[in-house]
Design a protein around this motif. Structure first.
Motif, mmCIF file in Angstrom:
data_model
loop_
_atom_site.group_PDB
_atom_site.id
_atom_site.type_symbol
_atom_site.label_atom_id
_atom_site.label_comp_id
_atom_site.label_asym_id
_atom_site.label_seq_id
_atom_site.Cartn_x
_atom_site.Cartn_y
_atom_site.Cartn_z
ATOM 1 N N ALA A 65 39.590 44.742 37.448
ATOM 2 C CA ALA A 65 40.600 45.352 36.584
ATOM 3 C C ALA A 65 40.756 44.558 35.289
ATOM 4 O O ALA A 65 40.884 45.137 34.196
ATOM 5 C CB ALA A 65 41.932 45.440 37.323
ATOM 6 N N LEU A 66 40.751 43.230 35.405
ATOM 7 C CA LEU A 66 40.844 42.393 34.207
ATOM 8 C C LEU A 66 39.629 42.575 33.312
ATOM 9 O O LEU A 66 39.744 42.612 32.077
ATOM 10 C CB LEU A 66 40.996 40.924 34.613
ATOM 11 C CG LEU A 66 42.295 40.560 35.333
ATOM 12 C CD1 LEU A 66 42.266 39.096 35.781
ATOM 13 C CD2 LEU A 66 43.499 40.829 34.443
ATOM 14 N N LEU A 67 38.445 42.683 33.918
ATOM 15 C CA LEU A 67 37.228 42.906 33.145
ATOM 16 C C LEU A 67 37.271 44.259 32.448
ATOM 17 O O LEU A 67 36.879 44.375 31.276
ATOM 18 C CB LEU A 67 36.007 42.815 34.063
ATOM 19 C CG LEU A 67 34.642 43.020 33.405
ATOM 20 C CD1 LEU A 67 34.388 41.957 32.343
ATOM 21 C CD2 LEU A 67 33.537 42.993 34.455
ATOM 22 N N MET A 109 48.996 39.944 55.341
ATOM 23 C CA MET A 109 47.980 40.807 54.726
ATOM 24 C C MET A 109 46.661 40.623 55.470
ATOM 25 O O MET A 109 46.225 39.499 55.703
ATOM 26 C CB MET A 109 47.794 40.449 53.246
ATOM 27 C CG MET A 109 46.784 41.337 52.522
ATOM 28 S SD MET A 109 46.588 40.859 50.783
ATOM 29 C CE MET A 109 48.206 41.298 50.136
ATOM 30 N N SER A 110 46.049 41.732 55.868
ATOM 31 C CA SER A 110 44.809 41.661 56.624
ATOM 32 C C SER A 110 43.674 41.153 55.751
ATOM 33 O O SER A 110 43.740 41.176 54.520
ATOM 34 C CB SER A 110 44.465 43.042 57.183
ATOM 35 O OG SER A 110 44.227 43.954 56.126
ATOM 36 N N GLY A 111 42.607 40.683 56.444
ATOM 37 C CA GLY A 111 41.472 40.136 55.707
ATOM 38 C C GLY A 111 40.783 41.159 54.844
ATOM 39 O O GLY A 111 40.341 40.845 53.732
ATOM 40 N N SER A 112 40.685 42.418 55.304
ATOM 41 C CA SER A 112 40.008 43.453 54.515
ATOM 42 C C SER A 112 40.779 43.781 53.248
ATOM 43 O O SER A 112 40.191 43.959 52.178
ATOM 44 C CB SER A 112 39.828 44.715 55.367
ATOM 45 O OG SER A 112 41.097 45.209 55.791
ATOM 46 N N VAL A 161 40.808 40.685 46.087
ATOM 47 C CA VAL A 161 40.001 39.663 45.416
ATOM 48 C C VAL A 161 38.953 40.301 44.515
ATOM 49 O O VAL A 161 38.620 39.779 43.441
ATOM 50 C CB VAL A 161 39.333 38.739 46.467
ATOM 51 C CG1 VAL A 161 38.300 37.835 45.818
ATOM 52 C CG2 VAL A 161 40.387 37.907 47.183
ATOM 53 N N VAL A 162 38.426 41.442 44.918
ATOM 54 C CA VAL A 162 37.433 42.147 44.109
ATOM 55 C C VAL A 162 38.106 42.988 43.024
ATOM 56 O O VAL A 162 37.659 43.033 41.872
ATOM 57 C CB VAL A 162 36.547 43.036 45.005
ATOM 58 C CG1 VAL A 162 35.596 43.869 44.153
ATOM 59 C CG2 VAL A 162 35.767 42.185 45.992
#
Length: 275
Positions: A16-18, A1-4, A10-11
């Motif tokens: 989504a949980l919030l 998986m690429s860094g972007s 991660v964001v």
């Protein structure tokens, strides 16, 4: 998986949980409001079997939510109108007029933003009681204006400072008085900021409970949010009716957020521009 892609995940996952944690209480409240009392007692978490609107009708008519809604509508409308009028005039004066003490006055408005209402609520209540304004609409409106005026003045001053000085100078050369510059130039140019600040102030006043409970102790004069808090004890054994009252109070706020998200965001960032 690429860094972007990893960064996006991660964001996205916490957001989504919030969002889920924010939406779930509204969905749960709506589901409870659609149930009968028997259905709620048997299983409070199961989906409602049908759209049972009797609880909402009961809350609107018998419980008094219609009266509370009308009280809030009157108080919020007048409070926001007064706040916008005083805030726009003060913002124009502090941003464009040079007079002794103008900087100190602006700093005073800025300092007032950091004073919690709990610090002043006792002396404010005593002053209102001595003036005969407790349990009156003018008393609650004055309390809202006093509480939210520093915020309005700060944002309007910051916005008016972004207006080019050449426009004001040209208006004066054309023969406009100070009032003419305010009414013909600054007021129309400040319409976007006034809309954003008006929406924010309307939400502040609509969602308030503490000031309303202090200023309006009688049941007939309660605002909507204060009325909802009173239902908690009165209808503690009828949770679907209480949930219906909460839903009635939440719907106007949700509608405002859904249709005026951009204006609300603009209002939040209006005071961040450098004057």
């Amino acid at each position: 998986m690429s860094g972007s892609r990893l960064t996006r995940w991660v964001v996205a996952v916490p957001m989504a949980l919030l969002a889920l944690a924010t939406i779930y209480p509204l969905v749960f409240t709506t589901n409870v409001a659609m149930k009968t009392r028997r259905e709620y007692v048997l299983d409070r978490f199961s989906p409602a079997t049908s759209l049972h609107l009797d609880n909402i009708v009961t809350a609107w008519t018998s419980v008094g939510m219609a009266r509370y809604f009308a009280n809030s509508l009157v108080v919020v409308t007048v409070s926001v109108a007064v706040l916008l009028l005083l805030g726009s005039m003060a913002g124009f004066a502090l941003s464009r007029l040079r007079f002794r003490g103008s900087k100190a006055l602006f700093l005073g408005c800025l300092a007032a933003l950091f004073v919690p209402f709990q610090v002043i609520m006792v002396p404010l209540t005593r002053v209102m009681a001595d003036s005969g304004l407790i349990d009156t609409y003018p008393g609650l409106i004055l309390a809202y204006v006093a509480q939210f005026l520093p915020f309005t003045v700060f944002l309007m001053t910051s916005y008016y400072r972004t207006v080019p000085a050449e426009i004001v100078d040209a208006a004066r050369i054309d023969g406009n008085t100070t009032y003419g510059v305010y009414r013909r130039i600054m007021l129309p140019m400040g319409a976007p900021a006034l809309l954003s600040v008006g929406i924010l102030n309307a939400l502040f006043c609509w969602n308030d409970v503490l000031i309303s409970l202090l200023m309006m102790p009688s049941a007939d004069h309660r605002t909507l949010m204060a009325g909802v808090t009173s239902l908690r004890g009165q209808y503690s054994d009828d949770i679907p009716t209480f949930a219906s009252g909460v839903l009635i109070a939440a719907v106007p706020v949700l509608v405002v957020y859904l249709f005026l998200q951009r204006q609300i965001a603009d209002g939040v960032t209006a005071g961040s521009t450098k004057g």
